[in-house]
Design a protein around this motif. Structure first.
Motif, mmCIF file in Angstrom:
data_model
loop_
_atom_site.group_PDB
_atom_site.id
_atom_site.type_symbol
_atom_site.label_atom_id
_atom_site.label_comp_id
_atom_site.label_asym_id
_atom_site.label_seq_id
_atom_site.Cartn_x
_atom_site.Cartn_y
_atom_site.Cartn_z
ATOM 1 N N GLN A 9 98.595 23.622 138.412
ATOM 2 C CA GLN A 9 99.952 24.452 138.362
ATOM 3 C C GLN A 9 100.669 24.057 136.984
ATOM 4 O O GLN A 9 101.255 24.869 136.296
ATOM 5 C CB GLN A 9 100.553 24.197 139.659
ATOM 6 C CG GLN A 9 100.199 24.723 140.781
ATOM 7 C CD GLN A 9 100.344 26.378 140.600
ATOM 8 O OE1 GLN A 9 100.316 27.055 139.472
ATOM 9 N NE2 GLN A 9 100.350 27.071 141.844
ATOM 10 N N ALA A 10 100.481 22.647 136.488
ATOM 11 C CA ALA A 10 101.226 22.258 135.249
ATOM 12 C C ALA A 10 100.431 22.886 133.924
ATOM 13 O O ALA A 10 101.332 23.381 133.240
ATOM 14 C CB ALA A 10 101.218 20.826 135.361
ATOM 15 N N ASP A 11 99.254 23.145 134.223
ATOM 16 C CA ASP A 11 98.668 23.613 132.955
ATOM 17 C C ASP A 11 98.880 25.171 132.957
ATOM 18 O O ASP A 11 98.974 25.758 131.688
ATOM 19 C CB ASP A 11 97.037 23.472 132.932
ATOM 20 C CG ASP A 11 96.561 24.010 131.806
ATOM 21 O OD1 ASP A 11 96.835 23.878 130.574
ATOM 22 O OD2 ASP A 11 95.319 24.776 132.112
ATOM 23 N N ARG A 12 98.927 25.886 134.113
ATOM 24 C CA ARG A 12 99.381 27.346 134.159
ATOM 25 C C ARG A 12 100.707 27.657 133.605
ATOM 26 O O ARG A 12 100.914 28.610 133.005
ATOM 27 C CB ARG A 12 98.966 27.902 135.529
ATOM 28 C CG ARG A 12 99.334 29.305 135.734
ATOM 29 C CD ARG A 12 98.967 29.653 137.218
ATOM 30 N NE ARG A 12 98.922 31.038 137.393
ATOM 31 C CZ ARG A 12 100.038 31.859 137.612
ATOM 32 N NH1 ARG A 12 101.224 31.219 137.762
ATOM 33 N NH2 ARG A 12 99.822 33.115 137.882
ATOM 34 N N THR A 13 101.510 26.706 134.102
ATOM 35 C CA THR A 13 103.034 26.873 133.685
ATOM 36 C C THR A 13 103.124 26.949 132.116
ATOM 37 O O THR A 13 103.790 27.282 131.572
ATOM 38 C CB THR A 13 103.811 25.765 134.391
ATOM 39 O OG1 THR A 13 103.684 26.118 135.652
ATOM 40 C CG2 THR A 13 105.175 25.848 133.926
ATOM 41 N N GLN A 14 102.513 25.800 131.626
ATOM 42 C CA GLN A 14 102.484 25.449 130.243
ATOM 43 C C GLN A 14 102.118 26.768 129.303
ATOM 44 O O GLN A 14 102.331 26.991 128.391
ATOM 45 C CB GLN A 14 101.857 24.078 129.662
ATOM 46 C CG GLN A 14 102.220 23.712 128.437
ATOM 47 C CD GLN A 14 100.797 24.338 127.417
ATOM 48 O OE1 GLN A 14 100.013 24.629 127.910
ATOM 49 N NE2 GLN A 14 101.202 24.589 126.348
ATOM 50 N N SER A 15 100.870 27.303 129.890
ATOM 51 C CA SER A 15 100.115 28.214 129.241
ATOM 52 C C SER A 15 101.081 29.717 129.325
ATOM 53 O O SER A 15 101.279 30.220 128.340
ATOM 54 C CB SER A 15 98.793 28.730 130.018
ATOM 55 O OG SER A 15 97.883 27.609 129.581
ATOM 56 N N LEU A 16 101.799 29.839 130.585
ATOM 57 C CA LEU A 16 102.582 31.117 130.489
ATOM 58 C C LEU A 16 103.973 30.863 129.672
ATOM 59 O O LEU A 16 104.431 31.908 129.160
ATOM 60 C CB LEU A 16 103.212 31.217 131.809
ATOM 61 C CG LEU A 16 102.040 31.747 132.980
ATOM 62 C CD1 LEU A 16 102.525 31.889 134.400
ATOM 63 C CD2 LEU A 16 101.846 33.249 132.698
ATOM 64 N N ASP A 17 104.551 29.579 129.597
ATOM 65 C CA ASP A 17 105.764 29.311 128.943
ATOM 66 C C ASP A 17 105.315 29.544 127.344
ATOM 67 O O ASP A 17 106.128 30.350 126.547
ATOM 68 C CB ASP A 17 106.186 27.805 128.977
ATOM 69 C CG ASP A 17 106.841 27.796 130.178
ATOM 70 O OD1 ASP A 17 107.002 28.694 131.010
ATOM 71 O OD2 ASP A 17 106.765 26.447 130.559
ATOM 72 N N SER A 18 103.927 29.121 126.838
ATOM 73 C CA SER A 18 103.572 29.250 125.631
ATOM 74 C C SER A 18 103.449 30.843 125.215
ATOM 75 O O SER A 18 103.801 31.302 124.177
ATOM 76 C CB SER A 18 102.259 28.680 125.171
ATOM 77 O OG SER A 18 101.881 28.923 123.996
ATOM 78 N N MET A 19 102.712 31.416 126.244
ATOM 79 C CA MET A 19 102.665 32.860 126.097
ATOM 80 C C MET A 19 103.907 33.850 125.764
ATOM 81 O O MET A 19 104.263 34.751 124.923
ATOM 82 C CB MET A 19 101.873 33.668 127.316
ATOM 83 C CG MET A 19 100.426 33.200 127.111
ATOM 84 S SD MET A 19 99.659 33.413 128.711
ATOM 85 C CE MET A 19 99.758 35.225 128.781
ATOM 86 N N ARG A 20 105.039 33.303 126.563
ATOM 87 C CA ARG A 20 106.266 33.818 126.730
ATOM 88 C C ARG A 20 106.866 33.751 125.437
ATOM 89 O O ARG A 20 107.558 34.768 124.994
ATOM 90 C CB ARG A 20 107.180 33.340 127.773
ATOM 91 C CG ARG A 20 106.858 34.004 129.257
ATOM 92 C CD ARG A 20 108.022 33.740 130.243
ATOM 93 N NE ARG A 20 107.506 33.827 131.466
ATOM 94 C CZ ARG A 20 106.917 32.925 132.204
ATOM 95 N NH1 ARG A 20 106.957 31.398 131.883
ATOM 96 N NH2 ARG A 20 106.389 33.040 133.473
ATOM 97 N N LEU A 21 106.754 32.519 124.808
ATOM 98 C CA LEU A 21 107.446 32.245 123.726
ATOM 99 C C LEU A 21 106.944 32.972 122.576
ATOM 100 O O LEU A 21 107.740 33.708 121.622
ATOM 101 C CB LEU A 21 107.312 30.660 123.271
ATOM 102 C CG LEU A 21 108.061 30.385 121.867
ATOM 103 C CD1 LEU A 21 109.565 30.471 122.251
ATOM 104 C CD2 LEU A 21 107.829 28.792 121.692
ATOM 105 N N VAL A 22 105.399 33.136 122.368
ATOM 106 C CA VAL A 22 104.711 33.820 121.586
ATOM 107 C C VAL A 22 105.081 35.355 121.655
ATOM 108 O O VAL A 22 105.508 36.002 120.540
ATOM 109 C CB VAL A 22 103.256 33.656 121.555
ATOM 110 C CG1 VAL A 22 102.659 34.450 120.589
ATOM 111 C CG2 VAL A 22 102.999 32.360 121.028
ATOM 112 N N LEU A 23 105.074 35.813 122.849
ATOM 113 C CA LEU A 23 105.357 37.153 122.917
ATOM 114 C C LEU A 23 106.726 37.636 122.706
ATOM 115 O O LEU A 23 107.071 38.777 122.088
ATOM 116 C CB LEU A 23 105.106 37.747 124.459
ATOM 117 C CG LEU A 23 104.971 39.072 124.811
ATOM 118 C CD1 LEU A 23 103.826 39.755 124.077
ATOM 119 C CD2 LEU A 23 104.615 39.432 126.145
ATOM 120 N N ASN A 24 107.849 36.946 123.011
ATOM 121 C CA ASN A 24 109.381 37.151 122.592
ATOM 122 C C ASN A 24 109.246 37.162 121.156
ATOM 123 O O ASN A 24 110.236 37.934 120.623
ATOM 124 C CB ASN A 24 110.106 36.145 123.304
ATOM 125 C CG ASN A 24 110.148 36.154 124.786
ATOM 126 O OD1 ASN A 24 110.155 37.437 125.324
ATOM 127 N ND2 ASN A 24 110.786 35.216 125.543
#
Length: 172
Positions: A47-62
């Motif tokens: 879950q921690a890895d998934r959350t970190q990946s999603l946060d990184s993806m959101r930042l890049v996409l934004n």
């Protein structure tokens, strides 16, 4: 008197069978407890890895969405499903921005500067698609689809997408 002696011997301690049953039950309970703890620990790490990946993806996409909304033109001659080049405004100044998806890594380059890695673990390098709208030729809409495999669970693919309208598009 013999009957008193036999009752005293029986109450002196535990038999071997009683000790074996007790140790076996404790071993089973301990094993189940360790397995449960291991499962919880793995789940928390995933879950921690998934959350970190999603946060990184959101930042890049934004960031990409913001830059593309301000873009005046996408370079149609060179832009592909894994590469996009466009002119945009960054802090009010016109710049050439390039994103390249290659070998599971997305990089960003501003003007003639060095390429900087902005996302790793891409499941596919084909992340851009383009749609034009008359009367101006060239891309009016850019769709970005980020698909990332988290490190701890490579069978899972996280997907975020955005469809961006170039608000400042001009005829080139």
């Amino acid at each position: 008197m013999d009957t008193d002696r036999s009752s005293v011997r029986r109450s002196d301690g535990f038999t071997l069978i009683e000790l074996l049953i007790t140790v076996s039950l404790l071993a089973i309970v301990g094993f189940v407890l360790i397995q449960t703890l291991d499962t919880v620990t793995r789940s928390e790490a995933y879950q921690a890895d998934r959350t970190q990946s999603l946060d990184s993806m959101r930042l890049v996409l934004n960031t990409m969405t913001k830059e593309l909304r301000q873009a005046t033109a996408v370079d149609d001659a060179t832009s592909t499903a894994s590469y996009i080049s466009f002119t945009t405004y960054v802090h009010g100044v016109s710049h050439r921005v390039q994103y390249t998806a290659s070998a599971g890594t997305l990089t960003r380059r501003l003007d003639t500067g060095a390429s900087i890695t902005v996302q790793t673990g891409l499941a596919t390098d084909s992340i851009f698609s383009y749609q034009s709208a008359p009367p101006v030729t060239g891309a009016q809409w850019v769709k970005i689809v980020l698909q990332v495999k988290p490190r701890r669970d490579p069978e899972t693919v996280l997907v975020l997408d955005s469809e961006v309208n170039l608000r400042n598009r001009v005829q080139t």
